[in-house]
Every structure is written in C-alpha cells, then in structure tokens.
Scaffold this motif. Structure first.
Motif, short mmCIF file in Angstrom:
data_model
loop_
_atom_site.label_atom_id
_atom_site.label_comp_id
_atom_site.label_asym_id
_atom_site.label_seq_id
_atom_site.Cartn_x
_atom_site.Cartn_y
_atom_site.Cartn_z
N VAL A 107 0.85 -1.20 0.00
CA VAL A 107 0.00 0.00 0.00
C VAL A 107 0.88 1.25 0.00
N GLU A 108 0.63 2.16 -0.94
CA GLU A 108 1.48 3.34 -1.09
C GLU A 108 0.67 4.56 -1.53
N LEU A 109 1.37 5.68 -1.63
CA LEU A 109 0.85 6.88 -2.29
C LEU A 109 1.76 7.20 -3.46
N ALA A 110 1.15 7.59 -4.57
CA ALA A 110 1.91 7.95 -5.77
C ALA A 110 1.90 9.47 -5.95
N PHE A 111 3.10 10.03 -6.16
CA PHE A 111 3.25 11.46 -6.44
C PHE A 111 3.43 11.61 -7.95
N VAL A 112 2.60 12.44 -8.57
CA VAL A 112 2.74 12.72 -10.01
C VAL A 112 3.27 14.15 -10.14
N LEU A 113 4.45 14.26 -10.74
CA LEU A 113 5.16 15.54 -10.74
C LEU A 113 4.68 16.48 -11.85
N ALA A 114 4.54 17.74 -11.50
CA ALA A 114 4.25 18.79 -12.48
C ALA A 114 5.53 19.42 -13.00
N ARG A 115 6.56 19.40 -12.16
CA ARG A 115 7.84 20.00 -12.52
C ARG A 115 8.97 19.04 -12.17
N PRO A 116 10.10 19.16 -12.84
CA PRO A 116 11.23 18.26 -12.54
C PRO A 116 11.81 18.53 -11.16
N LEU A 117 12.44 17.50 -10.61
CA LEU A 117 13.14 17.60 -9.33
C LEU A 117 14.54 17.03 -9.52
N LYS A 118 15.53 17.80 -9.15
CA LYS A 118 16.90 17.30 -9.26
C LYS A 118 17.71 17.77 -8.06
N GLY A 119 18.37 16.82 -7.42
CA GLY A 119 19.20 17.13 -6.26
C GLY A 119 20.55 17.68 -6.70
#
Length: 267
Positions: A107-119
């Motif tokens: 069981v999880e939650l899914a995040f759908v990105l609107a913008r890129p993420l970079k560390g």
C-alpha cells in the motif's frame, strides 16, 4: 567492484529469469565483491535491455522506507527502481498471477510531478511544490532473485534487491487524486483487504515520517548519478504496510477512506 561486462551479464540473467519465471541465485552469495554501486549498475543495464525492446520509463519507485518493510525484508536501507509503461495498471484490472514469480502487494501513495526535481539538497517543501497531485497506489513487487538462498536459507541482501529493480513488477493506480496540500498526507491511511479479510493497515507517516520525504530522498540519490526526476513522472513514495502475497483467484481491495478505493484481482 565488478566489471561492466559482468554487470551486463547479470542484467541478461535477470531478463531471462523474468521471462522464464525462474528465480536465480543471489548475486550477493555468488560475488563477494558486489557493492551497492554494482547493483545499481546492473539495474541500469537491465532497464537498458527493456528500453531497447521498446519500453518507456514513466517513473520511479522507492522501497524499504518504512520500518514495517525493513523488518519484513530484513534490509535496513531504502532502495529505488524504475517504473516502465507496461508496469502500470488501473483499479479494476485483472492480472495474470502466472506472469510473476512470487507476486505481493504493498500500500502506497503515488506522487505525479508537475515540474522536474533534481538534487542535491531537495527538501520536502520542494517535493510538495513540484507535485501536481497525489493518489492511492498499490505496488506489485516480485523477486527474480531468490528471496532466500537455496542452500543456506539466508535472506537476500539489499545489493540483490537493488539489482532486481528494487523488486518492482507493477503498480495499480486508483482512487481520488488530490493536490498535495488538500489533505494531511502523513495521516492518509488505508486498509488492504484480501478476499474480504483485512490483511494490513497503516498510515503514510510510517514512510520516513512523511511520504514526500521518500521522493526527496530519491531526487538526492539520483543526483549522485547526474540524474533527476522529470515532469510527469509517477513516483511511488514507499509502502506503509507489509507485503501481502497474491495468487490466482485472489481479490484485493485497498480502502483509502476519503481518497477512495483500489480494486484488483488475480486470474
């Protein structure tokens, strides 16, 4: 470290194991020099084989972020893997159990990105700001590498799990999509029913105290390889229940309360 040639060989072994539904011996037992960097290299080689066949990366999964999952897997650090287009299903799907080796649901939650993420240095606030919506998801995990050594019964190590695409085999999306600030994601809970019986329950706060922290961890981890998360990607934040075994004839329902229900059955 193992050689690049050996990375490619082991990736082909994983590809064959998945095709034949036959688990292969643990890499950690076969190669004492195996390091986590090797495992991610093997994983990337395996995903490259799939991309060469026409598959497409649609996201990532994060595993072993909750205490429940670490205890269940006897592994003490998170890992990550790729999600491909043929791994995505939706509520109401009927899946063929024989397609997998030892399928289990989390069981999880899914995040759908609107913008890129970079560390590096991605924070929880960055994750929430970059997220278009969050929705319920079940992750289908599998084991192309033996979970327990055939000779010693020793559990596989994190190096095995990472090479095995972090045990990922599919995701089932459903329920109601919400903006990341519309609900308190830490307190999102779910009941997982198998054939009408509640097998697992949990709260999303079990994932690093907030499921978005898993996404931040992933963005920073990928930065070590010069990679990041793209806009439109689906990112599974990590399971907040233990895995539940699946077999032909099983019917599952994940009830997320206000966020709705996911239904899936196995044929």
């Amino acid at each position: 470290m193992l050689s690049p040639a050996l990375h490619r060989q082991l990736a082909h072994e994983l590809q064959q194991a998945e095709r034949t539904r036959t688990a292969i011996p643990q890499f950690s037992r076969r190669f004492e020099a195996l390091e986590i960097a090797d495992s991610y290299a093997i994983q990337r080689e395996w995903m490259a084989l799939k991309l060469a066949e026409g598959r497409r990366v649609v996201g990532h999964k994060i595993g072993l972020t909750s205490r429940a999952m670490q205890i269940a897997s006897q592994i003490t650090e998170p890992d990550y893997g790729a999600l491909l287009d043929d791994m995505v299903f939706h509520s109401g799907a009927e899946l063929e159990a024989a397609r997998f080796l030892v399928p289990r649901l989390e069981v999880e939650l899914a995040f759908v990105l609107a913008r890129p993420l970079k560390g590096p240095n991605v924070t929880l606030a960055d994750v929430l700001g970059a997220t278009d919506h969050v929705m319920p998801a079940l992750e289908l995990i599998d084991a192309r590498i033996e979970q327990f050594c055939r000779e010693t019964r020793a559990p596989r190590k994190v190096t095995d799990t990472i090479a095995d695409n972090a045990a990922s085999a599919g995701i089932v999306l459903g329920g109601r999509a919400v903006k990341p600030d519309a609900v308190d994601l830490r307190w999102c809970g779910a009941l997982l029913l198998k054939n009408g019986v509640i097998e697992e329950s949990g709260l999303a706060a079990a994932v690093l105290n907030h499921p978005g922290n898993g996404v931040a961890w992933l963005a920073n981890k990928l930065a070590l390889h010069g990679e990041g998360l793209a806009a439109g990607e689906i990112v599974l934040g990590g399971s907040f229940t233990r895995p539940v075994a699946c077999a032909a004839g099983d019917v599952f329902q994940a009830d997320y309360g206000r966020l709705g229900v996911i239904d899936v059955r196995f044929a």
